[in-house]
Design an enzyme around this catalytic site. Structure first.
Site, short mmCIF file in Angstrom:
data_model
loop_
_atom_site.label_atom_id
_atom_site.label_comp_id
_atom_site.label_asym_id
_atom_site.label_seq_id
_atom_site.Cartn_x
_atom_site.Cartn_y
_atom_site.Cartn_z
N ASP A 108 15.69 44.41 42.75
CA ASP A 108 14.50 45.13 43.23
C ASP A 108 14.42 46.59 42.77
OD1 ASP A 108 16.00 45.19 46.57
OD2 ASP A 108 16.30 46.57 44.91
N HIS A 123 22.50 41.09 38.10
CA HIS A 123 21.55 39.97 38.01
C HIS A 123 20.22 40.37 37.42
CE1 HIS A 123 23.97 37.96 41.52
NE2 HIS A 123 24.58 37.85 40.37
N CYS A 131 10.64 37.37 26.61
CA CYS A 131 9.90 36.27 25.96
C CYS A 131 10.86 35.13 25.66
CB CYS A 131 9.28 36.80 24.65
SG CYS A 131 8.44 35.50 23.73
N CYS A 152 3.96 36.66 26.10
CA CYS A 152 4.37 37.76 25.20
C CYS A 152 3.25 37.99 24.18
CB CYS A 152 5.66 37.34 24.50
SG CYS A 152 6.18 38.39 23.15
N CYS A 154 3.56 37.73 21.22
CA CYS A 154 3.72 36.71 20.16
C CYS A 154 3.15 35.38 20.61
CB CYS A 154 5.20 36.54 19.79
SG CYS A 154 6.12 35.47 20.93
N SER A 193 26.14 38.10 51.48
CA SER A 193 26.78 36.94 52.13
C SER A 193 28.04 36.54 51.37
CB SER A 193 25.79 35.78 52.18
OG SER A 193 25.39 35.47 50.84
N ASN A 217 27.91 44.85 57.12
CA ASN A 217 27.02 43.70 57.14
C ASN A 217 26.48 43.53 58.55
OD1 ASN A 217 26.02 40.90 57.04
ND2 ASN A 217 26.98 40.90 55.02
C1 BV8 Z 1 27.49 32.12 36.37
C2 BV8 Z 1 18.88 36.75 40.56
C3 BV8 Z 1 28.59 30.99 34.65
C4 BV8 Z 1 17.58 36.08 40.56
C5 BV8 Z 1 20.63 35.46 41.68
C6 BV8 Z 1 32.41 30.55 40.46
C7 BV8 Z 1 32.43 31.38 39.33
C8 BV8 Z 1 31.29 31.52 38.55
C9 BV8 Z 1 30.10 30.85 38.90
C10 BV8 Z 1 30.09 30.03 40.01
C11 BV8 Z 1 31.23 29.88 40.78
N1 BV8 Z 1 30.90 29.04 41.79
C12 BV8 Z 1 29.62 28.66 41.69
C13 BV8 Z 1 29.09 29.23 40.61
C14 BV8 Z 1 27.74 29.04 40.17
C15 BV8 Z 1 26.75 30.03 40.76
C16 BV8 Z 1 26.99 30.32 42.21
O1 BV8 Z 1 27.62 31.31 42.57
N2 BV8 Z 1 26.47 29.47 43.08
C17 BV8 Z 1 26.59 29.69 44.51
C18 BV8 Z 1 25.30 29.34 45.21
C19 BV8 Z 1 27.77 28.88 44.99
N3 BV8 Z 1 26.81 31.28 40.02
C20 BV8 Z 1 26.06 31.40 38.91
O2 BV8 Z 1 25.39 30.49 38.44
C21 BV8 Z 1 26.11 32.74 38.22
N4 BV8 Z 1 26.32 32.51 36.82
O3 BV8 Z 1 28.47 32.10 37.03
O4 BV8 Z 1 27.45 31.71 35.10
C22 BV8 Z 1 28.47 31.00 33.22
C23 BV8 Z 1 29.46 31.61 32.49
C24 BV8 Z 1 29.36 31.61 31.12
C25 BV8 Z 1 28.25 31.01 30.51
C26 BV8 Z 1 27.24 30.41 31.28
C27 BV8 Z 1 27.35 30.41 32.64
C28 BV8 Z 1 24.78 33.47 38.31
C29 BV8 Z 1 24.47 33.78 39.75
C30 BV8 Z 1 23.24 34.69 39.81
C31 BV8 Z 1 22.09 33.95 40.43
N5 BV8 Z 1 20.96 34.88 40.57
N6 BV8 Z 1 19.64 36.32 41.75
C32 BV8 Z 1 16.73 36.47 41.72
O5 BV8 Z 1 17.03 37.43 42.45
O6 BV8 Z 1 15.71 35.78 41.89
S1 BV8 Z 1 21.52 35.14 43.06
C33 BV8 Z 1 20.82 35.82 44.45
O7 BV8 Z 1 21.83 35.71 45.43
C34 BV8 Z 1 20.50 37.29 44.40
O8 BV8 Z 1 20.92 37.96 43.22
C35 BV8 Z 1 21.29 37.84 45.58
O9 BV8 Z 1 21.57 39.17 45.45
C36 BV8 Z 1 22.46 36.97 45.46
C37 BV8 Z 1 23.48 36.97 46.52
O10 BV8 Z 1 22.84 36.86 47.74
P1 BV8 Z 1 22.99 38.11 48.71
O11 BV8 Z 1 22.60 39.34 47.97
O12 BV8 Z 1 24.33 38.09 49.32
O13 BV8 Z 1 21.87 37.81 49.75
P2 BV8 Z 1 21.96 36.80 50.98
O14 BV8 Z 1 20.58 36.59 51.51
O15 BV8 Z 1 22.78 35.61 50.60
O16 BV8 Z 1 22.81 37.60 52.08
C38 BV8 Z 1 22.26 38.77 52.67
C39 BV8 Z 1 23.36 39.38 53.49
O17 BV8 Z 1 22.88 40.60 54.03
C40 BV8 Z 1 23.79 38.53 54.67
O18 BV8 Z 1 25.20 38.52 54.73
C41 BV8 Z 1 23.20 39.27 55.89
O19 BV8 Z 1 24.03 39.15 57.02
C42 BV8 Z 1 23.20 40.68 55.40
N7 BV8 Z 1 22.19 41.54 56.01
C43 BV8 Z 1 20.92 41.23 56.38
N8 BV8 Z 1 20.30 42.32 56.86
C44 BV8 Z 1 21.19 43.35 56.76
C45 BV8 Z 1 22.40 42.85 56.23
N9 BV8 Z 1 23.48 43.63 56.02
C46 BV8 Z 1 23.37 44.94 56.34
N10 BV8 Z 1 22.25 45.49 56.86
C47 BV8 Z 1 21.15 44.73 57.08
N11 BV8 Z 1 20.05 45.30 57.61
ZN ZN Z 2 7.50 36.84 22.08
#
Ligand code: BV8
Ligand code: ZN
Length: 245
Positions: A108, A123, A131, A152, A154, A193, A217
């Protein structure tokens, strides 16, 4: 604030004030008080959708319009949001700390709007488009977008320049984040989380390398038991209290 909470805040403040290097990792929770819904909370963005439905290359290939409707809706929300005291507290820390690295999972850019000068975006950014044909990347902050899906100059289909599930993180940002986590004295993990990897792994990396792990948190997470201090409450209140000089 109860006595033991204020003791925990005082202890955390002392660790931060005596740190040579501090690193912070933020998630969607730090933007919640700005009115940007989190992913997994009760009002979570994912509530109506499931992550695998929208934030994956496969979903985009199948339903580019649906994915763009979701991102366009989030862009409009974020455009109206303002940075909150939690974001601003981290800009103060960046100004006064001997060494401070801010890492975010958020797309954001509220940290930058709050004044943070250096932010490692693991992220990507919701304000960047890429594109799918010529791979050109550009910034576009129009809300709402005039037509979906955007294209894009293009003629190729544009996508949000964010990291989807199954996609690798930007190499430079990730290696700098790993280095900052493994060399800091204090690691703050704020509003995440800790479910999404590899970002979530930075907290245990820092801890293994000897950093004090402080979690801020609204509720307990998978990291809370491992943290040296788990401060429960809104980041917009705890961070200003923690970083008050
Ligand atoms: C990858 C962008 C590999 C888009 C997002 C182990 C190692 C590596 C990968 C994996 C692995 N295990 C699993 C994986 C695969 C996967 C993964 O993690 N899956 C999960 C679901 C199990 N990971 C991936 O695919 C990653 N890529 O590893 O690639 C690779 C390597 C080489 C070559 C090819 C591939 C990519 C992950 C990125 C995904 N993109 N976002 C978009 O935003 O639309 S993820 C998305 O979740 C957001 O980025 C977000 O930031 C992120 C995490 O969520 P949180 O930020 O924690 O938000 P959430 O709502 O969950 O929690 C909010 C928290 O705030 C809560 O705890 C709440 O209590 C608290 N809260 C609420 N209010 C408050 C507060 N705290 C304080 N004050 C408040 N007021
Ligand atoms: Zn293009």
């Amino acid at each position: 604030m109860s006595r033991c909470e204020s003791e925990a805040i005082a202890q955390a403040r002392s660790w931060i004030n005596n740190a040579t290097a501090t690193t912070a990792l933020t998630g969607a929770g730090i933007s919640a008080e700005s009115g940007v819904p989190t992913f997994r909370g009760f009002a979570g963005l994912w509530k109506q959708f499931r992550p695998e439905d929208l934030a994956t290359p496969e979903a985009f290939a199948r339903h580019p319009e649906l994915v763009w409707e979701w991102y366009d809706w989030r862009r409009s929300l974020i455009a109206k949001a303002q940075p909150n005291p939690g974001h601003r507290a981290l800009t103060d820390l960046e100004r006064r700390a001997q060494s401070f690295t801010l890492i975010t999972q958020n797309v954001d850019r509220l940290h930058q709007r709050a004044g943070s000068q250096s932010v490692l975006e693991l992220h990507g950014s919701i304000w960047q488009l890429r594109c799918t044909a010529c791979h050109r990347e550009w910034s576009d902050e129009t809300v709402p977008l005039p037509h979906l899906p955007p294209t894009c100059r293009c003629g190729g289909l544009a996508r949000p320049a964010v990291v989807w599930f199954g996609e690798s993180l930007p190499r430079e940002a990730w290696s700098r984040a790993e280095r900052a986590a493994s060399t800091c004295d204090v690691f703050l993990v704020i509003g995440t989380s800790a479910l999404v990897y590899p970002a979530a792994g930075l907290a245990s990396l820092a801890h293994r390398c000897g950093a004090k792990l402080i979690e801020i948190n609204a509720e307990k997470t998978a990291l809370s038991n491992a943290a040296d201090l788990a401060l429960t409450g809104p980041a917009g209140e705890i961070l200003p209290a923690l970083l008050r000089e």
